[in-house]
Structures are given as C-alpha cells and as structure tokens.
Scaffold this motif. Structure first.
Motif, PDB file in Angstrom:
ATOM      1  N   PRO A  48       0.786  -1.245   0.000  1.00  0.00           N
ATOM      2  CA  PRO A  48       0.000   0.000   0.000  1.00  0.00           C
ATOM      3  C   PRO A  48       0.813   1.286   0.000  1.00  0.00           C
ATOM      4  O   PRO A  48       0.428   2.275  -0.621  1.00  0.00           O
ATOM      5  N   HIS A  49       1.931   1.328   0.720  1.00  0.00           N
ATOM      6  CA  HIS A  49       2.623   2.593   0.934  1.00  0.00           C
ATOM      7  C   HIS A  49       3.997   2.571   0.277  1.00  0.00           C
ATOM      8  O   HIS A  49       4.960   2.017   0.828  1.00  0.00           O
ATOM      9  N   VAL A  50       4.077   3.163  -0.902  1.00  0.00           N
ATOM     10  CA  VAL A  50       5.319   3.235  -1.662  1.00  0.00           C
ATOM     11  C   VAL A  50       5.547   4.686  -2.075  1.00  0.00           C
ATOM     12  O   VAL A  50       4.707   5.284  -2.755  1.00  0.00           O
ATOM     13  N   LEU A  51       6.673   5.248  -1.674  1.00  0.00           N
ATOM     14  CA  LEU A  51       7.049   6.602  -2.070  1.00  0.00           C
ATOM     15  C   LEU A  51       8.146   6.491  -3.119  1.00  0.00           C
ATOM     16  O   LEU A  51       9.208   5.930  -2.856  1.00  0.00           O
ATOM     17  N   VAL A  52       7.868   7.008  -4.314  1.00  0.00           N
ATOM     18  CA  VAL A  52       8.850   6.891  -5.387  1.00  0.00           C
ATOM     19  C   VAL A  52      10.077   7.733  -5.102  1.00  0.00           C
ATOM     20  O   VAL A  52      11.214   7.279  -5.272  1.00  0.00           O
ATOM     21  N   TYR A  53       9.851   8.969  -4.653  1.00  0.00           N
ATOM     22  CA  TYR A  53      10.986   9.885  -4.495  1.00  0.00           C
ATOM     23  C   TYR A  53      10.791  10.751  -3.267  1.00  0.00           C
ATOM     24  O   TYR A  53       9.720  11.310  -3.032  1.00  0.00           O
ATOM     25  N   GLU A  54      11.867  10.884  -2.486  1.00  0.00           N
ATOM     26  CA  GLU A  54      11.926  11.836  -1.389  1.00  0.00           C
ATOM     27  C   GLU A  54      13.305  12.456  -1.406  1.00  0.00           C
ATOM     28  O   GLU A  54      14.310  11.738  -1.450  1.00  0.00           O
ATOM     29  N   GLY A  55      13.380  13.785  -1.405  1.00  0.00           N
ATOM     30  CA  GLY A  55      14.715  14.357  -1.391  1.00  0.00           C
ATOM     31  C   GLY A  55      14.783  15.811  -1.754  1.00  0.00           C
ATOM     32  O   GLY A  55      13.800  16.554  -1.670  1.00  0.00           O
ATOM     33  N   CYS A  56      15.974  16.215  -2.205  1.00  0.00           N
ATOM     34  CA  CYS A  56      16.295  17.618  -2.424  1.00  0.00           C
ATOM     35  C   CYS A  56      15.688  18.177  -3.707  1.00  0.00           C
ATOM     36  O   CYS A  56      15.675  19.393  -3.909  1.00  0.00           O
ATOM     37  N   GLY A  57      15.215  17.329  -4.595  1.00  0.00           N
ATOM     38  CA  GLY A  57      14.553  17.789  -5.808  1.00  0.00           C
ATOM     39  C   GLY A  57      15.452  18.037  -6.994  1.00  0.00           C
ATOM     40  O   GLY A  57      14.970  18.315  -8.095  1.00  0.00           O
ATOM     41  N   ASN A  58      16.752  17.906  -6.819  1.00  0.00           N
ATOM     42  CA  ASN A  58      17.680  18.165  -7.921  1.00  0.00           C
ATOM     43  C   ASN A  58      17.837  16.893  -8.753  1.00  0.00           C
ATOM     44  O   ASN A  58      18.884  16.234  -8.752  1.00  0.00           O
ATOM     45  N   VAL A  59      16.761  16.528  -9.444  1.00  0.00           N
ATOM     46  CA  VAL A  59      16.707  15.251 -10.155  1.00  0.00           C
ATOM     47  C   VAL A  59      16.054  15.443 -11.518  1.00  0.00           C
ATOM     48  O   VAL A  59      15.141  16.255 -11.672  1.00  0.00           O
ATOM     49  N   HIS A  60      16.551  14.711 -12.512  1.00  0.00           N
ATOM     50  CA  HIS A  60      15.981  14.720 -13.858  1.00  0.00           C
ATOM     51  C   HIS A  60      15.470  13.316 -14.166  1.00  0.00           C
ATOM     52  O   HIS A  60      16.172  12.328 -13.975  1.00  0.00           O
ATOM     53  N   TRP A  61      14.227  13.254 -14.690  1.00  0.00           N
ATOM     54  CA  TRP A  61      13.573  11.979 -14.983  1.00  0.00           C
ATOM     55  C   TRP A  61      13.420  11.825 -16.492  1.00  0.00           C
ATOM     56  O   TRP A  61      13.123  12.785 -17.197  1.00  0.00           O
TER      57      TRP A  61
END
Length: 352
Positions: free
Chosen positions: A318-331
C-alpha cells in the motif's frame, strides 16, 4: 594436430618451470595442500599463512575443502589466491576479517628501484569466505587494477567485503561476487563497503545483508547488480524479516557513480543517493509482498544532481514513495506498474 602438439609443449614447459596447471586458463605456483598443520596447531590459519609467505608475487591454490580460520589470513607480498569453487575459509573464532589483502608493495618505490616489476594482474578468484557471524569476510586495501571474481561472501559482520578501508585504491574489477547471510543475528551489516574509486562491479548479487552496496569514492560503475532480502525470519514476532528492517539496497555516497541495469529488490530504501552527478540507468525496484515490508522509499535523495532514465518501478504494497529528497533530479522515460492515478509518478511513460 599442430595446435594439440603446441598445447602439449606449453604444458610440458609449465611443468618443467615448476608451475602447476589448475585449468586450461590458469596456473599456480604453490598449493595449500603441500603445507600441513604443524604439531599442536588446531586450525588452518598458520599453515595457510606459511603457504602465502612461501609464494611472494606468485599464485597460491586452495583445493576443495573447509579451512578453519582462527586468526586473520594476511596477504602483503603480492601473492594472488586461486580457490577451488568448493574451498571454504570459515571463521572459527572472533576476529576482524577472515582474509586481509593489502597490495601496498605495488607502490613501494624502493622495491621497484631494486628491479621489482610492477604487477598489474593481482587477483582473488573463486571459493567461499565465511565470516560465520564472527568476522567480516575480507578486506582489500592499497590496490590498483586488482581482479576479484567468482567468490562468495557468507555471514559477514559488519562487512562481507570492505574495499579500501585502510589506505587508498582504484581500479578494482569485480565480477560474479555473491554475498549471502544464512545466519540470524547479523542485522546492520553491509555486503560491500567501498571508499575506493574508478572501479567496476558487474553481475554481483546480495542476499540478506541490511545494506547491499555502500559506495563511496568517485567514478564507480555498477552493472547488472541485484540486491534483495527477506528469507531470514523476523527477530521478534510481528517485526519485518530481520535483514529488511532499515534496509538499503544501494547506498551511493560517492560522486559520478553510474548504476546500469541494477535491481533493488525488497528493501526499505531502494536507492539512497548522497553523491554528486549520480546516474541510475535502466534500474528497477520491486518489493516482494510475501515478506510484508511496507512504507518503502524507492529513491531517497539527500544531495547532488541525480539523473534517472529508462527505469522500472513496481508497487506491490500500500505505501510506496517513489521519491523523497532535495529535488535536484531529472527523470526520463520511467515505467510504473501497480501505481494509481493519485500516486506521484515522475517521468512516467506508462501507468497501470
């Protein structure tokens, strides 16, 4: 016929020169089998150490069998180790490491000035190193262009393989290393811990270490590596399986690391990123719901620039977080399975 005769001549020359043929690709200079336990010795550590000391800059072979290790085996004389696939170095007493390899002599200027040739082909190949819950399996220090392959690291605590914990090193070429814990009570350990750089880890698999890869240093490359856990049962009723509690599949602390086609499987955190300019290319995350691990994070990003491309992430709990962090990311082109329209799926090209 001419080729066959040439091979026979080559084998005859090696036998004449004192080398022994291990297989069609490798020869060795001495065998541990020729070094017996002395009177009063109750483990194999002393005889193995004698064999190493008698084989400077050579290749020492370990036949199949279990070798009881009561104190660390130390290699400082540029001896390489070739182990039968069923040769097992097993700790029988508490110690820091079962095997310690330090190739600082490669850098010894006085040795080189005296005519000692550089040895760019040092290695540890084959066998099993079993910490047995009493020791870390192996340390490698002060190396350059060192090869490791086809070796299993069992029940290491706190490390399976520690690379460059004392000194410096670069260009470790590691292939088909297998890390596994089958004993309880080893939670908090790390399969492979490195602060060395410019190294390549290919087709390495980790099973049931709390941290799979802890990668410091710069410009390391991990290709087709797989980290998973869960078979060791919970330490107490109602808890997660012992090695999944606080688990991290890949802890990337060094800069300019590239993970290509690596698989994070059933970890509380799939990829913990603190290095700068890290790339996750074609990597995957999956959590085996059978082990009941929930509240997981696929990527925990503390600092640095991160690039994630052609990845595949699967939601099974049920509980999956794809991304947590500083935000300096390119997808770029991320495939998702099992996520809902309300889930945050950055860079998605497909949702189900």
């Amino acid at each position: 016929m001419k080729t066959f005769c040439s091979l026979l001549s080559a084998f005859a020359f090696l036998a004449f020169a004192g080398a022994v043929i291990a297989d069609e690709n490798q020869v060795f200079d001495k065998s541990v089998a020729n070094f017996a336990r002395a009177e009063g010795e109750t483990s194999d550590s002393p005889r193995i150490q004698r064999a190493i000391e008698a084989c400077p800059s050579g290749v020492l072979y370990f036949p199949a069998g279990v070798y009881e290790i009561s104190e660390p085996i130390v290699v400082k004389n540029l001896c390489s180790l070739l182990m039968h696939k069923s040769a097992i170095l097993r700790a029988s007493q508490k110690m820091e490491f079962v095997l310690k390899v330090n190739t600082a002599q490669q850098y010894n200027r006085e040795r080189i000035k005296a005519g000692g040739a550089e040895d760019y082909n040092l290695f540890v190949v084959g066998g099993q190193i079993d910490g047995n819950g009493l020791a870390s399996c192996m340390s490698l220090d002060n190396y350059h262009h060192f090869t490791m392959r086809d070796t299993t690291f069992l029940n290491g605590f706190p490390y399976g393989l520690r690379v460059n914990g004392e000194g410096h090193g670069y260009e470790l070429i590691a292939n088909n290393l297998y890390f596994k814990c089958v004993k309880s009570g080893l939670a908090g350990n790390t399969a492979l811990y490195t602060t060395g750089g410019d190294s390549h880890y290919t087709d390495c698999v980790v099973v049931d270490y709390t941290v799979g890869f802890h990668v410091g240093g710069g410009s390391n490359r991990l290709t087709r590596c797989h980290v998973w856990g869960g078979p060791i049962p919970p330490a107490a009723p109602g808890e997660y399986p012992e090695m999944l509690k606080d688990s991290i599949n890949y802890k990337i602390m060094g800069s300019t690391a590239i993970l290509r086609d690596c698989y994070a499987d059933s970890g509380a955190i799939g990829f913990h990123i603190e290095g700068h300019d890290v790339r996750l290319l074609g990597c995957s995350y999956f959590n085996n719901a059978h082990f009941k691990l929930d509240h997981v994070k696929i990527i925990h990003h503390v600092k640095g620039l991160l690039y994630v491309s052609e990845a595949s992430f699967v939601k099974t709990v049920p509980h999956v977080l794809v991304y947590e962090g500083c935000g300096n990311v390119h997808w770029n082109n991320i495939m998702y399975s099992g996520f809902s329209k309300d889930d945050d799926c950055p860079g998605a090209i497909m949702r189900k």
